[in-house]
Design a protein around this motif. Structure first.
Motif, short mmCIF file in Angstrom:
data_model
loop_
_atom_site.label_atom_id
_atom_site.label_comp_id
_atom_site.label_asym_id
_atom_site.label_seq_id
_atom_site.Cartn_x
_atom_site.Cartn_y
_atom_site.Cartn_z
N PHE A 38 50.09 35.28 42.42
CA PHE A 38 50.68 36.62 42.53
C PHE A 38 49.61 37.69 42.43
O PHE A 38 49.59 38.64 43.21
N ASP A 66 58.62 43.62 42.23
CA ASP A 66 58.46 43.70 43.68
C ASP A 66 57.99 45.12 44.03
O ASP A 66 57.88 45.97 43.14
N VAL A 75 54.63 36.85 50.60
CA VAL A 75 53.88 36.89 49.34
C VAL A 75 54.38 35.84 48.36
O VAL A 75 53.61 35.04 47.84
N LEU A 76 55.70 35.82 48.10
CA LEU A 76 56.23 34.87 47.13
C LEU A 76 56.46 33.48 47.70
O LEU A 76 56.63 32.52 46.95
N PHE A 92 57.25 40.20 36.45
CA PHE A 92 56.56 40.75 37.61
C PHE A 92 57.54 41.63 38.37
O PHE A 92 58.75 41.52 38.19
N PHE A 125 57.44 40.85 51.52
CA PHE A 125 57.09 40.53 50.13
C PHE A 125 57.67 39.19 49.71
O PHE A 125 56.95 38.31 49.24
N TYR A 126 58.97 39.02 49.85
CA TYR A 126 59.62 37.81 49.35
C TYR A 126 59.24 36.56 50.13
O TYR A 126 59.07 35.49 49.54
N VAL A 137 50.61 41.30 43.59
CA VAL A 137 51.90 41.46 42.91
C VAL A 137 51.64 42.05 41.52
O VAL A 137 50.72 41.65 40.82
N ARG A 138 52.48 43.00 41.15
CA ARG A 138 52.35 43.62 39.82
C ARG A 138 52.92 42.68 38.76
O ARG A 138 54.13 42.49 38.67
#
Length: 123
Positions: free
Chosen positions: A85, A110, A25-26, A108, A21-22, A90-91
């Motif tokens: 995002f 995780d 995604v980010l 947002f 994720f980090y 991403v929420r």
């Protein structure tokens, strides 16, 4: 004198999922990833940031680690970040809005329920 924060701990259920994720995604960097004496030390950070985020395995059932800590992240393009995002699943809590003090911001999360305050400072 304290000059800056070294790291902030984020509790997660799965370290590899958190890295995905980090980092993927980010777009953050994986700074450290070592496993010695059965203890994994894993940090990630936005590119160029001086403060890292230590990812800590949350293996305590039924315990929420989302209370009592606020993490704010600064961006120079909140609309672009939010659009990216959302494309990546991403929420995002709400569309960015102007805060009473003039900055534009939103929240947002995780995949583990940790919530972040994303801020674009007023010019």
């Amino acid at each position: 004198m304290i000059t800056h924060a070294h790291s902030v701990t984020i509790n997660v259920r799965d370290l590899d999922e958190a890295v995905s994720f980090y980092v993927d995604v980010l777009g953050w960097e994986k700074r450290q990833d070592s496993n010695e004496a059965g203890m994994r030390w894993l940090t990630v950070a936005p590119p160029g940031a001086s403060t890292a985020f230590a990812l800590s395995l949350n293996d305590t059932p039924n315990v929420s680690f989302t209370m009592g800590c606020g993490i704010s992240l600064i961006t120079d393009d909140i609309d672009g970040d939010v659009a990216l995002f959302e494309q990546k699943g991403v929420r995002v809590k709400a569309a960015p809005e102007t805060m009473p003090w003039g900055d534009r911001a939103t929240w947002f999360s995780d995949p583990f329920g940790n919530e972040f305050f994303l801020v674009q400072p007023a010019s």
